[in-house]
Design a protein around this motif. Structure first.
Motif, PDB file in Angstrom:
ATOM      1  N   TYR B 171       0.878  -1.110   0.027  1.00  0.00           N
ATOM      2  CA  TYR B 171      -0.006  -0.242  -0.076  1.00  0.00           C
ATOM      3  C   TYR B 171       1.238   0.979  -0.236  1.00  0.00           C
ATOM      4  CZ  TYR B 171      -3.379  -3.654   1.307  1.00  0.00           C
ATOM      5  OH  TYR B 171      -3.579  -4.971   1.011  1.00  0.00           O
ATOM      6  N   ARG B 173       2.689   4.916   0.679  1.00  0.00           N
ATOM      7  CA  ARG B 173       1.976   6.053   2.120  1.00  0.00           C
ATOM      8  C   ARG B 173       2.119   7.297   1.378  1.00  0.00           C
ATOM      9  NH1 ARG B 173       4.715   7.091   7.415  1.00  0.00           N
ATOM     10  NH2 ARG B 173       5.416   5.221   7.343  1.00  0.00           N
ATOM     11  N   THR B 175       1.213  10.402   1.637  1.00  0.00           N
ATOM     12  CA  THR B 175       1.993  12.149   2.576  1.00  0.00           C
ATOM     13  C   THR B 175       1.386  13.285   2.117  1.00  0.00           C
ATOM     14  OG1 THR B 175       3.855  12.880   1.007  1.00  0.00           O
ATOM     15  CG2 THR B 175       3.433  10.872   2.870  1.00  0.00           C
ATOM     16  N   ASN B 176       2.101  14.469   2.303  1.00  0.00           N
ATOM     17  CA  ASN B 176       1.777  15.962   2.273  1.00  0.00           C
ATOM     18  C   ASN B 176       2.758  16.147   0.092  1.00  0.00           C
ATOM     19  OD1 ASN B 176       3.902  15.597   3.700  1.00  0.00           O
ATOM     20  ND2 ASN B 176       4.579  17.308   2.373  1.00  0.00           N
ATOM     21  N   LYS B 179      -0.035  11.267  -3.114  1.00  0.00           N
ATOM     22  CA  LYS B 179       0.437   9.674  -3.523  1.00  0.00           C
ATOM     23  C   LYS B 179       1.428   9.214  -3.914  1.00  0.00           C
ATOM     24  CE  LYS B 179      -4.176   7.655  -3.414  1.00  0.00           C
ATOM     25  NZ  LYS B 179      -3.767   6.980  -2.587  1.00  0.00           N
TER      26      LYS B 179
END
Lengths: 387, 387
Positions: B171, B173, B175-176, B179
């Motif tokens: 999957y 992760r 973040t800011n 994707k």
């Protein structure tokens, strides 16, 4: 606050400064050079460091150190012959010439440990208020940082809304359980034994590395009798353990345990981490506690296994003390969030006719703490502007 | 393999068993009771433990221990008067009465550290092959586990394909940075200085806690001269540091450092973790190394700061040794994956006319290792079936 004096020490390997409040501190030439704030060392936009440690001569010393007219520090570095200014307040904020906490299992000032006295002041916000992402939302996120636990009310009672909550402050951590998962229990009096299971307070998914650092649980239906939600501060329980049995604290933080989960569809998750995780400087970093997914402990020397089990039992007993438990009843539209590296959650048994339907998801603390920091910094700026 | 003898020790607090190969081991009564395999202790479906440590009497001892007809161990526990059977092989697999590695910074047998000799045997798979998720894909995932690095070729040269790769085993992760994020460099000879930046080998996002444990980088365009990708095994570099300067290893694993990233749009990420992170039993767990986002070190006692900087420099020097660097040129359709808790990546400078366009994303090791374990277990089963 401004600097009054600067004095070179150790032939330029360090210096000592004194602020006008009488406080003084020493700094190393190498540390100062590495952290120089000039635009050749730090990018002006994002403050990222533009040089590596290998760009700094190993023999770096201070060739001069003076205080300028506004009380900032002016330095010259040898052999680069480089002049750099350090604001006096920056030096105070980054002063490392201070006593460091050497207490094993210390927690920072931003952490407030708690027991069931928190029952009277559970940090709570309404969903509509949270969506404004203003000061109140900042306080609520601040409670997640300081207490590792907070409640949100007034959510639309529709599937998946907890994802919208997670996206208010960060990002969902998707796992093999999906973006979110169902916690649905149909009452079945034929199988009363089942209602007695899964009650022990636990952290979620300790078999996952990295462990999800936040968990959200939202209630969509709760017509059963009982089934109160319970949270326990694992840091507080660890502090009590350390007080009552320092040896037990050392054992639980000194040896790793193992967790394992083998699901259907080929999922096989394993981890090896201590029950109480400390940083190298003794700071308490995280708790992992879950009877259901504990795998056999195989990393503890034979001679310590009996003492380890006693310590593990003591910790479990502390967690079960009534005065440790904050308990509350989830109603449809309620959600709670826990710092899954610290706060354990549990559920009382429930009975009678009815249904209990929760949805859960995971997220991570980096996003939440970043949003919190951003809201705080906005508040500071608008306060400054108002002054 | 089967058991030949079982002998109760310490008035039932432990026992000793001997297998038919002459090997023997001791187990504690409490450990055995906690890990009992009967359906009242472990759920038959998912093997989750149904009892907590508090359900086991603290005074638990063994009242009898015998070997049955097929060489398994049959135990009775006092005071529960509970009989449990342990298969002889299960006991061998979970034997903890063994010497434990006490070498600071040891790595498990599943980890193979490497230097630039790996240039001749970079673990590589084609995308089409990977999509079959069969044995070859398992070997490739196994290389990520053992070497922390692998290459994939033959990806469609379209934006976002790296997400499909991550979803083959786990999957993303988010973040800011999204994707996935763009790593796009337009050549601009006016600003040659820029091409010299960001070269030092580093782990990504050390300012994030939890740090992303996997990074994927895919190449969509590379018409520039140079710009080779470089990877360095941070565990290998730490092993060399430990060998050449044990004191340096102790300093980098003994004190936390700080990382910080303040982006536009209010992102503020901070962390405090050691450069070389060890588990409480000394196992090497992860590396964090990044000059750009290193914040001032404020957690090291004044007296150790100069020695710490020397250690930090030594580690950086080892990382820069040519024999540490595996280097390769990314072509459109190539992707590499690194264990971001261990393997650093870097980029050589590039020049000339042309464009270099990569896309990156983060994922986590739990999903990858679960998929690997599942593929291995399927292989074992089909091998058993074939025999």
């Amino acid at each position: 606050m401004f600097l009054e004096t600067a004095e070179i020490l150790e032939n330029g390997k360090s210096l000592s400064v004194r602020w006008n409040n009488g406080q003084s501190a020493r700094f190393h030439a190498m540390w100062l050079r590495d952290n120089a704030l000039d635009p050749q060392t730090r990018a002006e936009g994002n403050a990222q460091r533009l040089i590596t440690i290998l760009d700094i001569p190993a023999e770096t010393t201070l060739s001069s150190a003076t205080v300028n007219g506004i009380g900032d520090l002016v330095l010259s570095f040898f052999p680069e012959n480089k002049e750099v200014v350090f604001p006096s307040n920056w030096l105070r904020e980054h002063n490392y010439d201070i006593p460091h906490n050497e207490n094993k299992g210390w927690v920072g000032d931003h952490i407030k440990t708690w027991d069931n006295a928190l029952n009277n002041s559970i940090p709570t916000i309404g969903y509509a208020q949270a969506q404004k992402k203003n000061h109140e939302f900042g306080s609520w996120l601040g409670a997640v940082e300081s207490h590792g636990f907070a409640v949100m009310t007034g959510l639309p009672v529709t599937s998946g809304t907890l994802i919208d909550v997670a996206e208010l402050f960060g990002y969902v951590r998707e796992t093999n359980y999906g973006k979110f998962f169902e916690v649905r229990s149909e009452i079945n009096p034929v199988n009363l034994a089942y209602t007695g299971l899964g009650l022990q307070a636990h952290t979620d998914n300790p078999y996952r590395d990295p462990v999800p650092t936040l968990q959200l649980l939202a209630c969509l239906e709760n017509s059963a009798d009982g089934g109160d939600s319970i949270v326990v501060d694992g840091f507080k329980a660890a502090e009590i353990l350390r007080e009552e049995s320092p040896e037990s604290f050392d054992l639980l933080s000194g040896y790793p345990v193992r967790f394992e989960y083998a699901g259907t569809d080929g999922v096989r998750l394993r981890s090896k981490r201590p029950t109480i995780e400390l940083g190298p400087d003794g700071e308490m970093l995280s708790i992992r506690f879950n009877n259901r997914s504990s795998a056999p402990f195989t990393d503890i020397p034979f001679a310590d296994v009996d003492r380890f089990y006693s310590a593990y039992r003591k910790y479990a007993e502390i967690i079960e003390r009534p005065e440790m438990k904050v308990s509350f009843m989830m109603q449809p539209g309620d959600l709670f969030i826990v710092d899954n590296t610290r706060v354990m959650h549990a559920r009382k048994g429930f009975s009678g006719a009815g249904t209990r339907w929760l949805q859960g998801c995971y997220a991570d603390k980096d996003g939440l703490l970043s949003t919190l920091s951003s809201i705080r910094s906005r508040a500071e700026k608008s306060q400054e502007a108002a002054q």
